[in-house]
Design an enzyme around this catalytic site. Structure first.
Site, mmCIF file in Angstrom:
data_model
loop_
_atom_site.group_PDB
_atom_site.id
_atom_site.type_symbol
_atom_site.label_atom_id
_atom_site.label_comp_id
_atom_site.label_asym_id
_atom_site.label_seq_id
_atom_site.Cartn_x
_atom_site.Cartn_y
_atom_site.Cartn_z
ATOM 1 N N CYS A 286 0.899 -1.174 0.128
ATOM 2 C CA CYS A 286 0.012 -0.108 -0.024
ATOM 3 C C CYS A 286 0.862 1.181 -0.031
ATOM 4 O O CYS A 286 1.375 1.693 -1.185
ATOM 5 C CB CYS A 286 -0.994 0.094 1.187
ATOM 6 N N HIS B 142 -3.614 -5.209 0.312
ATOM 7 C CA HIS B 142 -3.219 -5.535 1.400
ATOM 8 C C HIS B 142 -3.290 -7.233 1.354
ATOM 9 O O HIS B 142 -4.330 -7.690 2.089
ATOM 10 C CB HIS B 142 -3.937 -5.228 2.695
ATOM 11 N N GLU C 8 -1.984 -9.474 3.398
ATOM 12 C CA GLU C 8 -1.794 -9.812 4.649
ATOM 13 C C GLU C 8 -3.187 -10.245 5.499
ATOM 14 O O GLU C 8 -3.407 -11.115 6.201
ATOM 15 C CB GLU C 8 -1.151 -9.076 5.691
#
Length: 543
Positions: A378, A513, A515
């Site tokens: 990001c 993102h 994750e």
């Protein structure tokens, strides 16, 4: 219709209600149940989207684009469920709904009160969020005794006595402190916490007692006696070496069996082989890597909890022990990049605002020039574009309009319009509310063939979750490509999602993102590739 398990907390906050709820969900799922997860938060923010990471930790983003409490990240890592807009309700959201109904005249001119109007709205939202599940675990934020939590506690009390075809179980998490000076385990805080809960009208079916050490039999009997909880339902939850041990600890203590009996469920015994394999992989690492996470909020580790866990998951999959070195980007800005020389990889996470940005840019330059594996997420992509533009295009003023609205080289800027997953267009400008001006949720990224991104994902397109306002300015694309920057991922409407470098062994930055979709049992291909590159860098450096 779903049955309900309400998880409350007492004595102090931060005892681990989220992990406990998620772990219980993992065990019940292993018994063949379809498990839903939900979080009720007592604060008056509509959602945590505009809250500082130092206040509330990470903002977790769901697939449908809802900004939620970080505990929903625990839920998705432990349970094979996809949370969404009906999985996290704050007091602010509840009151907003009630006031909106009052303004429309839905209450027919009646006096609007906490009981029944607010509590009915809470119960309605719980019912909506639990639709389609066999069992739904609802974590109530805050601590019993807090004035903010009372409407939620009253609502779940009412659900326990209503006869609507569902059954209810209550689990209460407390602290049993160990006083080192006298070598004593004290049960009084737990007794008072349950007394407070019972005064509201809720009798817990199980107590999960957090402590440094296993709870002795004498203390278990004492707690059971003074709380009116069966002795076998007093669960000793001592500090674990790893968060992924907790499903096994709670199973061995029989928490799931207590819940199954209370809800009268006819289900199989749990098979937690997957979790045993996770711990086996963790304990059999063949190599170690040091990764510098250069961020803005590193003083509060919960700010990057999904990212830290995603790195660990990749370590499980690659049999690598991950040593994360949290580096404050402002320190790099002040003192230089010497701290990065001993690192095997560098990671720049997301964030907002201009504080520490120059330290991130310097870290990226260090990784690029020294051929160290680099992952930008990001804000990490935006900082990488700024660094490359300054040093390879000689655009010394290159910046984001977020940090310098008057920059002569706005390589990162506010894109006014974009396409949502459902094909609808959405717009924004500088005057939009902070909580409503971002590109949020899972969106498709089209991956270019014969690139690192394609080798990582082994797919032509992927869906990843977003949370950002600013984008790469497409007007600079051609000039940057000529200097060796590769744009290997794009949204359907042409927004840049992934960048790479032509002359670097492993340099990858993404606007999304990844994750948020990593879990200990499944991992994530991007983080696995990053760790493998880090291991290879460490090996060649030693040679």
């Amino acid at each position: 219709m779903s049955h309900y398990i309400f998880v409350t907390g007492g004595v102090v906050s931060a005892l681990g209600k989220g992990v406990t709820s998620a772990s219980l969900g993992a065990i019940l799922e292993a018994r063949g149940l379809k498990v839903g997860m939900m979080k009720l938060d007592p604060y008056l923010n509509i959602d945590p989207g505009t809250m500082s990471p130092y206040q509330h930790g990470e903002v977790f983003v769901t697939e449908d684009g809802t900004e939620t409490d970080l505990d929903l990240g625990h839920y998705e890592r432990f349970v094979n469920t996809t949370t969404g807009k009906n999985s996290n309700f704050t007091a602010g959201k509840i009151y907003e709904n009630v006031i909106a109904k009052e303004r429309k005249g839905d209450y027919l001119g009646g006096t609007v009160q906490v009981i029944p109007h607010v509590t009915d709205e809470i119960k309605k939202n719980i019912t909506i969020g639990a639709d389609g599940f066999d069992v739904t675990i609802i974590e109530v934020g805050g601590t019993v005794g807090d004035i903010e939590s009372l409407p939620f506690l009253e609502a779940i009390r009412q659900m326990g006595i209503e006869e609507n075809g569902f059954k209810v179980a209550y689990v209460h998490l407390t602290l049993v402190p160990y006083i080192k000076t006298s070598s004593e385990i004290k049960t009084k805080p737990t007794q008072h916490s349950v007394k407070e809960l019972r005064s509201i009208g809720i009798q817990p079916d199980a107590l999960v007692c957090r402590s440094e050490k296993p709870l002795p039999e004498e203390q278990r009997k004492k707690i059971a006696l003074f709380t009116n909880v069966k002795e076998e339902a007093v669960i000793s939850a001592q500090d674990a070496n790893d968060v992924y041990e907790i499903p096994l600890i709670l199973r061995d203590q029989g928490l799931d069996e207590i819940i199954v009996k209370k809800l009268q469920l006819n289900v199989k015994k749990p098979d937690l082989t997957d979790w045993e394999n996770v711990l086996l992989a963790k304990n059999n690492s063949k190599s170690i890597v040091k990764i510098a996470m250069v961020g803005k909020y590193v003083d509060f580790r919960d700010s990057y909890i999904s990212l830290s866990e995603a790195l660990r998951h990749a370590g499980f999959k690659t049999q690598t022990k991950i040593q994360i070195e949290y580096v404050e980007s402002e320190e790099i800005q002040k003192h230089g990049t010497n701290v990065l020389k001993e690192m095997n990889a560098i990671l720049i996470p997301g964030g907002f605002g201009d504080r520490g940005i120059e330290g991130m840019v310097d870290s990226i330059q260090f990784a690029r020039e020294n051929k160290i594996p680099f992952l930008g997420i990001c804000l990490g992509l935006q900082a990488a574009v700024i660094e490359f533009s300054r040093n390879n295009l000689n655009l010394l003023d290159a910046n984001s309009t977020e940090f310098n609205p008057d920059t002569s080289a706005p390589v990162i800027a506010l894109i006014k319009e974009w396409m949502n997953k459902d094909g609808s267009l959405e717009s924004r400008d500088e005057d939009s509310d902070l909580g409503g001006s971002m590109r949020l949720g899972a969106q498709e990224c089209m991956i270019t063939n014969k690139t690192l991104a394609r080798r990582v994902y082994q797919k032509s397109s992927v869906f990843e979750r977003h949370r950002h306002r600013y984008e790469f300015n497409i007007n600079f694309k051609e000039d940057l490509e000529q200097q060796g920057l590769i744009f290997s991922g794009h949204s359907k409407d042409g927004l840049v999602e992934i960048i790479e470098l032509a002359d670097h062994p492993w340099f990858f930055a993404c606007q999304f993102h990844p994750e948020f979709t990593s879990s200990p049992r499944k991992g994530h291909p991007l983080f696995e590739s990053f760790i493998q590159a880090s291991v290879e860098y460490r090996r060649t450096k030693k040679e």
